[in-house]
Design an enzyme around this catalytic site. Sequence first.
Site, PDB file in Angstrom:
ATOM      1  CB  THR A 271     -29.909 -42.429  14.197  1.00 26.16           C
ATOM      2  OG1 THR A 271     -29.360 -43.630  14.737  1.00 26.16           O
ATOM      3  CG2 THR A 271     -30.848 -42.773  13.050  1.00 26.16           C
TER       4      THR A 271
ATOM      5  N   PRO B 222     -29.024 -51.087  16.502  1.00 20.45           N
ATOM      6  CG  PRO B 222     -28.989 -48.770  16.233  1.00 20.45           C
ATOM      7  CD  PRO B 222     -28.310 -50.031  15.787  1.00 20.45           C
TER       8      PRO B 222
ATOM      9  NE  ARG C 151     -37.486 -55.397   9.590  1.00 20.56           N
ATOM     10  CZ  ARG C 151     -36.972 -54.365   8.931  1.00 20.56           C
ATOM     11  NH1 ARG C 151     -35.747 -54.437   8.450  1.00 20.56           N
ATOM     12  NH2 ARG C 151     -37.682 -53.266   8.759  1.00 20.56           N
TER      13      ARG C 151
ATOM     14  CB  SER D 206     -30.419 -51.912   5.392  1.00 18.99           C
ATOM     15  OG  SER D 206     -30.544 -50.838   6.313  1.00 18.99           O
TER      16      SER D 206
ATOM     17  CG  HIS E 256     -33.969 -46.463  10.174  1.00 17.88           C
ATOM     18  ND1 HIS E 256     -33.408 -45.399  10.829  1.00 17.88           N
ATOM     19  CD2 HIS E 256     -34.746 -47.087  11.089  1.00 17.88           C
ATOM     20  CE1 HIS E 256     -33.844 -45.370  12.084  1.00 17.88           C
ATOM     21  NE2 HIS E 256     -34.646 -46.392  12.267  1.00 17.88           N
TER      22      HIS E 256
END
Length: 382
Positions: free
Chosen positions: A162, A84, A334, A311, A279
């Site tokens: 989260t 997300p 990413r 991550s 995160h």
Amino acid sequence: MVHLMRLARAASIADLRELARRRIPRFAFDLVDGGAEDERNLRRNVEAFGEVELTPRYMIDVGAVETGVTVFGRDYALPLGMAPIGMLNAFWPDADVILARLCKRENIPYVASSAASTTLEKLAEAADGNGWFQLYVSGDANVTESLVARAEAAGYDVLMVTADVPAAGKRDRDIRNQLSVPFRFTPGVLAQLAGRPVWSLASLRNGTPNVANYADLLSSATSYADVQKTLITPRFTWADLERLRERWKGRLLVKGILHPDDADRCARIGCDGIVVSNHGGRQVAFGPASVEALPAIAEAVKGRLTVLLDSGIRRGSDVIRAKALGADLVLAGRALAFGVGAGGAAGAQRGIDILKLELVRALGQLGTPCYATIDASVLSHR
Ligand SMILES: Cc1cc2nc3c(=O)[nH]c(=O)nc-3n(C[C@H](O)[C@H](O)[C@H](O)COP(=O)(O)O)c2cc1C
């Protein structure tokens, strides 16, 4: 045309990141690329994957490689989903929908963020059955309940709450760029826009991105503090998680676990899974990389919880490393966002194609034709 050629020449996620960097104004690029404080954890996430060595075995038939996984009773084509990401349309216009559709096409999970720049209803439609919903617990219980009810009504059956934002991450790049929500066009921002015409025109057509799920609530917000409080609370505790477990009938995952005892407690409360995550290095700059925290956590909840990890995923082989250390599925944040930034829908496709190619090659190289059977025996012992 030139752009499609550049995409085709991109060999790695790092190449896509570089293409994205050249197309996107700095403040928007940094919003996604940056991490907390000196970005030690952002770097550490990637470095720590590099330190996990796997030893190839040869003369095994790897003519047919299988990458499928079954998670929560559903078959997915790859052991990889989209993490997300909030406000991603600020990175590239319509990024949320592009990625949700990509996940549907590739048959992988798409996790819609509470803080997405597209409503959860639209994303449920775009992901068409492949969507999971990520929840931020608000300081206002009515806001949280309304999001949960909307997620239920939209047909999401996996809820990922989260846990790792009790305080907002301090991201130095965003402070230097004077980034704010709601978005402000300062002279500095306008100067950056002039240097990135393709992005600027596309963004102009799509309008200023906002946190779409909260748009009505935030129309009366007068400060950044108001916005923060609506989105998230520092008072989210285990008691709230227990209430959420009662409330949500579908699968419940907790995202942002770094300690085996926290993972154990999630299992005892009756959660279905956890996401071992820091995160993406955006919250703290002093903790472990996710992949470093993974083995002890996986051991603590073995057979009780589905274990996800995110991550630092930048290579297909990272997916195998995570599996060898105990993760059932990984999420990429990413890596796929850079794909969209590098070239919209075509760039997102290039991103997943690169990861897929690397994963399939690495499975073959390692002598492990079936992803689902990978365990700690592939780890190098020296
Ligand atoms: C720009 C950005 C926004 C994010 N927004 C959210 C969010 O709204 N909710 C959430 O749970 N995680 C959020 N994350 C964290 C990701 O879900 C994920 O944990 C992280 O990106 C994984 O690291 P990676 O980017 O190295 O793959 C965000 C990450 C980024 C980069």
